[in-house]
Write a protein that holds these residues in place. Structure first.
Motif, PDB file in Angstrom:
ATOM      1  N   LEU A   8       0.884  -1.174   0.000  1.00 52.12           N
ATOM      2  CA  LEU A   8       0.000   0.000   0.000  1.00 52.12           C
ATOM      3  C   LEU A   8       0.913   1.212   0.000  1.00 52.12           C
ATOM      4  N   GLY A   9       0.826   2.019  -1.055  1.00 50.47           N
ATOM      5  CA  GLY A   9       1.896   2.975  -1.333  1.00 50.47           C
ATOM      6  C   GLY A   9       1.529   4.432  -1.168  1.00 50.47           C
ATOM      7  N   GLY A  10       2.246   5.250  -1.946  1.00 50.29           N
ATOM      8  CA  GLY A  10       2.053   6.695  -1.877  1.00 50.29           C
ATOM      9  C   GLY A  10       3.150   7.396  -1.099  1.00 50.29           C
ATOM     10  N   THR A  31       2.078  -2.517  -6.266  1.00 55.69           N
ATOM     11  CA  THR A  31       1.889  -1.326  -5.428  1.00 55.69           C
ATOM     12  C   THR A  31       0.509  -0.755  -5.702  1.00 55.69           C
ATOM     13  N   SER A  32      -0.194  -0.429  -4.617  1.00 52.25           N
ATOM     14  CA  SER A  32      -1.504   0.201  -4.751  1.00 52.25           C
ATOM     15  C   SER A  32      -1.404   1.684  -4.412  1.00 52.25           C
ATOM     16  N   LEU A  33      -1.915   2.518  -5.318  1.00 54.71           N
ATOM     17  CA  LEU A  33      -1.956   3.967  -5.096  1.00 54.71           C
ATOM     18  C   LEU A  33      -3.411   4.413  -5.022  1.00 54.71           C
ATOM     19  N   GLY A  35      -4.587   7.216  -6.058  1.00 57.62           N
ATOM     20  CA  GLY A  35      -4.971   7.961  -7.259  1.00 57.62           C
ATOM     21  C   GLY A  35      -5.157   9.445  -6.999  1.00 57.62           C
ATOM     22  N   ARG A  36      -4.599   9.931  -5.883  1.00 53.80           N
ATOM     23  CA  ARG A  36      -4.734  11.363  -5.571  1.00 53.80           C
ATOM     24  C   ARG A  36      -3.884  12.244  -6.486  1.00 53.80           C
ATOM     25  N   VAL A  37      -2.725  11.703  -6.918  1.00 54.52           N
ATOM     26  CA  VAL A  37      -1.815  12.472  -7.775  1.00 54.52           C
ATOM     27  C   VAL A  37      -2.060  12.058  -9.218  1.00 54.52           C
ATOM     28  N   GLY A  51      -9.263   3.420  -4.907  1.00 52.19           N
ATOM     29  CA  GLY A  51      -9.719   2.744  -3.691  1.00 52.19           C
ATOM     30  C   GLY A  51     -10.189   1.322  -3.990  1.00 52.19           C
ATOM     31  N   PHE A  52     -10.205   0.493  -2.945  1.00 53.38           N
ATOM     32  CA  PHE A  52     -10.635  -0.906  -3.086  1.00 53.38           C
ATOM     33  C   PHE A  52     -12.137  -1.049  -2.833  1.00 53.38           C
ATOM     34  N   GLY A  53     -12.729  -0.029  -2.185  1.00 54.74           N
ATOM     35  CA  GLY A  53     -14.113  -0.154  -1.746  1.00 54.74           C
ATOM     36  C   GLY A  53     -14.180  -0.665  -0.313  1.00 54.74           C
ATOM     37  N   GLY A  54     -13.441  -0.004   0.563  1.00 50.70           N
ATOM     38  CA  GLY A  54     -13.499  -0.327   1.995  1.00 50.70           C
ATOM     39  C   GLY A  54     -12.902  -1.692   2.313  1.00 50.70           C
ATOM     40  N   THR A  74       1.885   3.271   3.726  1.00 54.92           N
ATOM     41  CA  THR A  74       1.210   4.536   3.428  1.00 54.92           C
ATOM     42  C   THR A  74       1.686   5.624   4.399  1.00 54.92           C
ATOM     43  N   HIS A  75       1.302   6.843   4.081  1.00 52.42           N
ATOM     44  CA  HIS A  75       1.702   8.000   4.899  1.00 52.42           C
ATOM     45  C   HIS A  75       1.123   7.881   6.313  1.00 52.42           C
ATOM     46  N   PRO A  76       1.851   8.376   7.337  1.00 52.68           N
ATOM     47  CA  PRO A  76       1.349   8.238   8.718  1.00 52.68           C
ATOM     48  C   PRO A  76      -0.035   8.867   8.938  1.00 52.68           C
ATOM     49  N   PHE A  77      -0.446   9.799   8.068  1.00 48.14           N
ATOM     50  CA  PHE A  77      -1.769  10.415   8.231  1.00 48.14           C
ATOM     51  C   PHE A  77      -2.849   9.721   7.398  1.00 48.14           C
ATOM     52  N   ALA A  78      -2.483   8.696   6.678  1.00 48.35           N
ATOM     53  CA  ALA A  78      -3.487   7.960   5.887  1.00 48.35           C
ATOM     54  C   ALA A  78      -4.119   6.888   6.784  1.00 48.35           C
ATOM     55  N   ALA A  79      -4.907   7.333   7.752  1.00 48.63           N
ATOM     56  CA  ALA A  79      -5.395   6.426   8.802  1.00 48.63           C
ATOM     57  C   ALA A  79      -6.491   5.490   8.302  1.00 48.63           C
ATOM     58  N   ALA A  80      -7.277   5.929   7.330  1.00 52.16           N
ATOM     59  CA  ALA A  80      -8.398   5.089   6.878  1.00 52.16           C
ATOM     60  C   ALA A  80      -7.882   3.824   6.201  1.00 52.16           C
ATOM     61  N   ILE A  81      -6.918   3.978   5.301  1.00 54.73           N
ATOM     62  CA  ILE A  81      -6.428   2.792   4.575  1.00 54.73           C
ATOM     63  C   ILE A  81      -5.668   1.866   5.529  1.00 54.73           C
ATOM     64  N   THR A  82      -4.966   2.446   6.504  1.00 58.66           N
ATOM     65  CA  THR A  82      -4.255   1.592   7.473  1.00 58.66           C
ATOM     66  C   THR A  82      -5.260   0.807   8.321  1.00 58.66           C
ATOM     67  N   THR A 196       2.555  22.347   9.890  1.00 58.15           N
ATOM     68  CA  THR A 196       2.928  21.076   9.274  1.00 58.15           C
ATOM     69  C   THR A 196       2.255  19.922   9.990  1.00 58.15           C
ATOM     70  N   LYS A 197       2.047  18.823   9.261  1.00 53.80           N
ATOM     71  CA  LYS A 197       1.717  17.560   9.920  1.00 53.80           C
ATOM     72  C   LYS A 197       3.014  16.952  10.443  1.00 53.80           C
ATOM     73  N   ASP A 198       2.926  16.124  11.464  1.00 56.12           N
ATOM     74  CA  ASP A 198       4.110  15.404  11.946  1.00 56.12           C
ATOM     75  C   ASP A 198       4.343  14.202  11.033  1.00 56.12           C
TER      76      ASP A 198
HETATM   77  P1  NAP Z   1      -6.877   7.682   3.740  1.00 56.00           P
HETATM   78  O1  NAP Z   1      -7.647   8.844   4.233  1.00 56.00           O
HETATM   79  O2  NAP Z   1      -6.274   6.761   4.725  1.00 56.00           O
HETATM   80  O3  NAP Z   1      -7.748   6.783   2.760  1.00 56.00           O
HETATM   81  C1  NAP Z   1      -9.003   7.175   2.241  1.00 56.00           C
HETATM   82  C2  NAP Z   1      -9.402   6.127   1.219  1.00 56.00           C
HETATM   83  O4  NAP Z   1      -8.563   6.238   0.064  1.00 56.00           O
HETATM   84  C3  NAP Z   1      -9.220   4.707   1.691  1.00 56.00           C
HETATM   85  O5  NAP Z   1     -10.331   4.275   2.461  1.00 56.00           O
HETATM   86  C4  NAP Z   1      -9.052   3.965   0.382  1.00 56.00           C
HETATM   87  O6  NAP Z   1     -10.301   3.833  -0.275  1.00 56.00           O
HETATM   88  C5  NAP Z   1      -8.257   4.938  -0.445  1.00 56.00           C
HETATM   89  N1  NAP Z   1      -6.806   4.728  -0.338  1.00 56.00           N
HETATM   90  C6  NAP Z   1      -5.914   5.378   0.450  1.00 56.00           C
HETATM   91  N2  NAP Z   1      -4.673   4.943   0.221  1.00 56.00           N
HETATM   92  C7  NAP Z   1      -4.779   3.992  -0.736  1.00 56.00           C
HETATM   93  C8  NAP Z   1      -3.844   3.181  -1.418  1.00 56.00           C
HETATM   94  N3  NAP Z   1      -2.517   3.271  -1.168  1.00 56.00           N
HETATM   95  N4  NAP Z   1      -4.322   2.318  -2.338  1.00 56.00           N
HETATM   96  C9  NAP Z   1      -5.644   2.227  -2.615  1.00 56.00           C
HETATM   97  N5  NAP Z   1      -6.572   2.990  -2.011  1.00 56.00           N
HETATM   98  C10 NAP Z   1      -6.146   3.849  -1.087  1.00 56.00           C
HETATM   99  O7  NAP Z   1      -5.725   8.174   2.747  1.00 56.00           O
HETATM  100  P2  NAP Z   1      -5.195   9.652   2.402  1.00 56.00           P
HETATM  101  O8  NAP Z   1      -4.688  10.291   3.651  1.00 56.00           O
HETATM  102  O9  NAP Z   1      -6.211  10.335   1.548  1.00 56.00           O
HETATM  103  O10 NAP Z   1      -3.931   9.275   1.514  1.00 56.00           O
HETATM  104  C11 NAP Z   1      -4.108   8.741   0.223  1.00 56.00           C
HETATM  105  C12 NAP Z   1      -2.759   8.281  -0.307  1.00 56.00           C
HETATM  106  O11 NAP Z   1      -1.852   9.371  -0.345  1.00 56.00           O
HETATM  107  C13 NAP Z   1      -2.110   7.185   0.529  1.00 56.00           C
HETATM  108  O12 NAP Z   1      -1.649   6.207  -0.359  1.00 56.00           O
HETATM  109  C14 NAP Z   1      -0.979   7.868   1.260  1.00 56.00           C
HETATM  110  O13 NAP Z   1       0.151   7.026   1.414  1.00 56.00           O
HETATM  111  C15 NAP Z   1      -0.660   9.037   0.328  1.00 56.00           C
HETATM  112  N6  NAP Z   1      -0.205  10.236   1.053  1.00 56.00           N
HETATM  113  C16 NAP Z   1      -0.993  10.783   2.025  1.00 56.00           C
HETATM  114  C17 NAP Z   1      -0.554  11.886   2.718  1.00 56.00           C
HETATM  115  C18 NAP Z   1      -1.373  12.486   3.835  1.00 56.00           C
HETATM  116  O14 NAP Z   1      -0.935  13.504   4.403  1.00 56.00           O
HETATM  117  N7  NAP Z   1      -2.524  11.920   4.189  1.00 56.00           N
HETATM  118  C19 NAP Z   1       0.694  12.456   2.400  1.00 56.00           C
HETATM  119  C20 NAP Z   1       1.476  11.871   1.402  1.00 56.00           C
HETATM  120  C21 NAP Z   1       1.009  10.761   0.722  1.00 56.00           C
HETATM  121  P3  NAP Z   1     -11.177   2.486  -0.180  1.00 56.00           P
HETATM  122  O15 NAP Z   1     -11.749   2.484   1.210  1.00 56.00           O
HETATM  123  O16 NAP Z   1     -12.166   2.625  -1.277  1.00 56.00           O
HETATM  124  O17 NAP Z   1     -10.225   1.333  -0.386  1.00 56.00           O
END
Ligand code: NAP
Length: 250
Positions: A8-10, A31-33, A35-37, A51-54, A74-82, A196-198
């Motif tokens: 699980l990437g990014g 690697t799963s992204l 799709g934010r970028v 996303g995978f759909g929860g 994944t990023h430490p703030f990506a709490a939902a996917i973790t 900043t985020k930590d």
């Molecule tokens: P999030 O709030 O934890 O996730 C929201 C939803 O996005 C998840 O429920 C999942 O959807 C989908 N998702 C997130 N990461 C995914 C992945 N790697 N592959 C497939 N689906 C993913 O995530 P977020 O904070 O928006 O971050 C999204 C991505 O950006 C992550 O991969 C993270 O590593 C990267 N990123 C985040 C930050 C940050 O500050 N949050 C900074 C740098 C990079 P479904 O429930 O439909 O599966």
């Protein structure tokens, strides 16, 4: 048959893990992204986007693609996917390794203000400065949109979408940045407070050095907790070590 690992990437760590696993005989890496970028950099191995759909969707994907281990980098703030990864791993019995880089620690001379959320950061800001360098990512700007008196310098990989504060200057850039570049940026824009985020890690730490040198206050948004029962490893080497224990033949 090769052992299929889902990363699980990014993050930079996810990229390094994909490279290490892609070159390992007997291992197949996807690697799963999220799709934010819009145009992510190319990655070693296979890539899937979106996303995978929860939890049910992720669990189904693990089963369908015969995944032998999940590496959450994944990023430490990506709490939902973790959280979803922890639950899907428990549901399917697929081993999960979570990589979470350590958070930043204040040093002598730092004027840090830890807060629990972006909203709390916005509440505090008017008491600390007027010209803000905001590095919390383009998706969290709505929390600051009501601060009409303050001026914001926003830096993100892609341009932010509304709502944003009315006095916003946007820089699109991707790190890493050097302390010298960050100090010049803060000076040029007459910044008097940083948010900043930590996030931790080296790639974006230079702004903290620059703020210390200039004596600026820094509002630091604390990390969300890990899911209950999950322990994390701090870096790529430790993640690969832990993976070896769940994929002994890898
Ligand atoms: P999030 O709030 O934890 O996730 C929201 C939803 O996005 C998840 O429920 C999942 O959807 C989908 N998702 C997130 N990461 C995914 C992945 N790697 N592959 C497939 N689906 C993913 O995530 P977020 O904070 O928006 O971050 C999204 C991505 O950006 C992550 O991969 C993270 O590593 C990267 N990123 C985040 C930050 C940050 O500050 N949050 C900074 C740098 C990079 P479904 O429930 O439909 O599966």
């Amino acid at each position: 048959m090769s052992a299929h690992v889902l990363v699980l990437g990014g993050t930079g760590e996810a990229r390094a893990l994909a490279a290490a696993l892609d070159s390992r005989p007997g291992t197949r890496v996807t690697t799963s992204l999220a799709g934010r970028v819009g145009r992510p950099r190319a990655l070693p191995g296979e890539v899937r986007v979106g996303g995978f759909g929860g939890v049910p969707g992720l669990a189904a994907w693990l089963r369908e693609h015969q995944v032998r281990a999940v590496l959450d980098a994944t990023h430490p703030f990506a709490a939902a996917i973790t959280g979803n990864a922890a639950r899907a791993a428990a549901l399917t019995g697929v081993p999960l390794v979570v990589l979470r880089r350590p958070g930043w620690r204040p040093g002598p001379g730092d004027r840090w203000h830890p807060v629990p959320s972006l909203d709390a950061a916005a509440d505090l800001l008017p008491r600390l400065g007027r010209r803000v360098f905001l590095t919390t990512g383009r998706l969290g700007l709505a929390a600051f949109a009501h601060l009409t008196e303050l001026h914001f310098l926003v830096r993100s990989v892609e341009a932010p979408e509304p709502p944003v504060p009315p006095h916003t200057h946007t820089l699109t850039a991707r790190g890493p940045f050097t302390p010298g570049e960050e100090t010049a940026l803060l000076r040029d824009h007459r910044i008097d407070v940083l948010v900043t985020k930590d996030s931790g890690g080296e790639a974006t730490a230079a702004k903290l050095t620059a703020a210390r040198e200039l004596g600026l206050p820094v509002v630091v948004v604390r990390r969300p907790p890990l899911p209950r029962g999950v322990t994390a490893v701090p870096d790529v080497a430790a993640a690969l070590d832990r993976l070896r224990t769940v994929l002994p033949e890898g």
